[in-house]
Enzyme design. Structure first.
Site, PDB file in Angstrom:
ATOM      1  CE  LYS A 112      -8.990   2.365   4.413  1.00  0.00           C
ATOM      2  NZ  LYS A 112      -9.433   3.718   3.864  1.00  0.00           N
ATOM      3  NE  ARG A 168     -10.248   9.278  -3.519  1.00  0.00           N
ATOM      4  CZ  ARG A 168     -10.498   7.968  -2.638  1.00  0.00           C
ATOM      5  NH1 ARG A 168      -9.319   7.597  -2.069  1.00  0.00           N
ATOM      6  NH2 ARG A 168     -11.877   7.363  -2.111  1.00  0.00           N
ATOM      7  CE  LYS A 222      -3.994   2.233   1.771  1.00  0.00           C
ATOM      8  NZ  LYS A 222      -3.515   3.331   1.402  1.00  0.00           N
TER       9      LYS A 222
END
Length: 531
Positions: A392, A249, A229
């Site tokens: 995550k 995004r 990540k």
């Protein structure tokens, strides 16, 4: 069918703001949408979602504030508003407002400020105070806290008689809720099903939930791709017919800022492609730069050059040479990604062994990254959704929160807006305050945020400056605790600023449910004497 008046939209907006019931909010919006003519659908759906079709049109807060003094309409009513007025009489229509916004967006150059003021004054001449206030809040982004896109989409699906899943998918691929609302009303489910991914048109990114550790995520998901990540900025890269476009995004075009990433796309062994990835700064030792440094470079409107260049790593592929891949399982997309991106891939391992996942997490942390992503091997790319298929894992807990207000500092921080009031997103509208912090702010950030927050200011109460909820800040914290101080019933523990997220909008902030989930499960009640 008589033209819909803005007064009807305002009355519905007030009704939505006045209730905490999601069912009631959806019903009110669906009732409004069901009365619209075909040419009004995109306009009113955009208004309800809190942003006009024209986007930002260059009208400043000072210009809008001069229209009329604030009214009681700034606060949600305590009771349900009166029924909307009958259409057909005199009054400002939604199409007239939309046309005026188009004219405003076209004004530029010397004298444009005066011209915008004249257009606005002519527009609201004779309008009711709550209509003027609605226009002001629409153009400053404040309405986005009243009816989020997910709520509006649910109402559109109900009013148009289409499955919500079909509408969501079309919106994800088109990145345009108002336009897909018009498609839903015009052609129903078959028309929505015909909407596909289009290279060079951004799609909403797939989002992840959280997991306490890598082992737990793999145990839950089974065979999974465990990936580094990266602590950077999400990027969506498109290439078609020799043209490259890069989007954030929240679907902003940043192609001109990232010439090195454009060069990477141009070098790939593929004709047309859509890739999902991350940009970040890397030092000479290939260790990642501090998050704040990466975001500072990424947020700059000038191309990064020399030591300021940003690198890129891709972790997913949505399209390759005429084939849409969003409905293919992740393991198939990984194979295509390896062929297309090669050395530009994020490092990953495919495993169903929790111990392997934990060792991979340790390696990611040792390399300077913030954790790992764990993704179900069979998962499709659910654009725009925050599902359970992606998890995550970060040892240091962080939240993306919205700045609701700030306090003028004391001592060394005198002259700067320092102590931040932080809010989590309420999925049913608005933001819920969950804490304050001034920790982690450098002098440079303090100066920057003081300038930004003064531009967003809406009211002042002593040392507290309230602001429009637009700036998203990533907050590191040691956990949360139950609290009666804040309406959400939870407060942050040892919160500190990690950095501002220029790549995110307020709609991307973490929800109050996500904050509450950090409390963990409640302990079982003690058994009584009759147990």
């Amino acid at each position: 069918m008589a033209a819909v008046l803005l007064a009807e939209v305002v009355a519905t907006s007030q009704q939505v703001a006045a209730t905490r019931s999601r069912t009631a909010k959806v019903a009110a919006l669906a009732g409004l949408f069901g009365r619209l003519a075909p040419d009004e659908i995109e306009v009113v759906v955009a208004f309800a979602a809190g942003e006009p079709r024209q986007g930002k049109i260059g009208v400043g807060w000072a210009t809008l504030a001069a229209l009329a003094p604030p009214t009681a309409a700034l606060a949600p009513p305590t009771a349900a508003p009166a029924p909307p007025p009958a259409t057909g009489g005199p009054g400002l229509t939604v199409l007239a407002l939309d046309a005026a916004l188009t004219r405003l967006g076209a004004l530029s150059g010397p004298g444009s400020g005066v011209a915008r003021q004249a257009v606005l004054e002519d527009l609201v001449a004779g309008a009711a105070p709550d209509e003027v206030d609605f226009v002001r809040r629409l153009l400053t982004g404040e309405l986005r806290q009243g009816a989020l896109a997910a709520l509006v989409a649910e109402a559109v699906a109900r009013a148009a008689g289409v499955p919500l899943a079909a509408l969501r998918r079309a919106v994800m691929l088109a990145g345009d809720l108002p336009r897909m609302a018009a498609v839903a009303f015009g052609g129903g489910e078959p028309a929505l099903a015909a909407v596909g991914l289009e290279v060079l048109r951004p799609v909403l990114p797939m989002l992840a939930s959280t997991s306490p550790d890598a082992a737990a995520a793999v145990t839950d998901l089974g065979l999974a791709s465990v990936e580094w990540k990266l602590d950077g900025a999400r990027i969506q890269a498109h290439r078609a017919r020799g043209v490259v476009r890069l989007f954030t995004r929240n679907l902003n075009d940043v192609t001109g800022r990232l010439p090195d990433v454009v060069a990477v796309l141009e070098s790939l062994p593929v004709r047309d492609v859509v890739l999902d990835g991350e940009v970040l700064g890397l030092g000479d030792d290939d260790r990642p730069d501090r998050f704040q440094d990466t975001m500072s470079r990424f947020g700059s409107h000038e191309p990064a050059t020399g030591h300021r260049q940003l690198s890129v790593a891709f972790f997913d592929v949505l399209h390759a040479d005429g084939v849409d891949l969003v409905d293919r399982p992740l393991v198939e997309r990984i194979e295509v990604l390896e062929m297309v991106a090669g050395p530009w891939r994020v490092r990953s391992v495919l495993t169903d062994d929790p111990a392997v996942a934990e060792r991979f997490l340790e390696g990611a942390l040792a390399a300077g990254h913030e954790g790992v992503m764990v993704k179900a091997a069979g998962s499709t790319y659910e654009a725009g959704r925050r599902g359970q298929a992606w998890r995550k894992v970060k040892p240091v807990q962080t939240l993306d929160l919205v700045v609701l207000a700030a306090e003028w500092g004391h001592g060394r921080r005198r002259g700067w807006l320092s102590n931040l009031h932080l809010g989590a997103r309420d999925p049913d509208g608005g933001f819920v305050m969950v804490g304050k912090t001034f920790k982690g702010l450098t002098d440079a950030v303090l100066q920057w945020q003081t300038d930004q927050l003064q531009e967003l200011a809406t009211a002042t109460h002593g040392p507290v400056v309230e602001v429009r909820p637009e700036l998203v800040v990533e907050i590191a914290l040691d956990g949360v605790q139950s609290s009666t101080r804040y309406r959400g019933g939870v407060a942050l523990r040892f919160a500190r600023v990690k950095g501002y997220r220029s790549d995110k909008s307020a709609a991307d902030a973490d929800t109050i449910e996500a904050v509450r989930s950090l409390l963990g499960p409640r302990p079982p009640a003690e058994a009584g004497p009759d147990a």
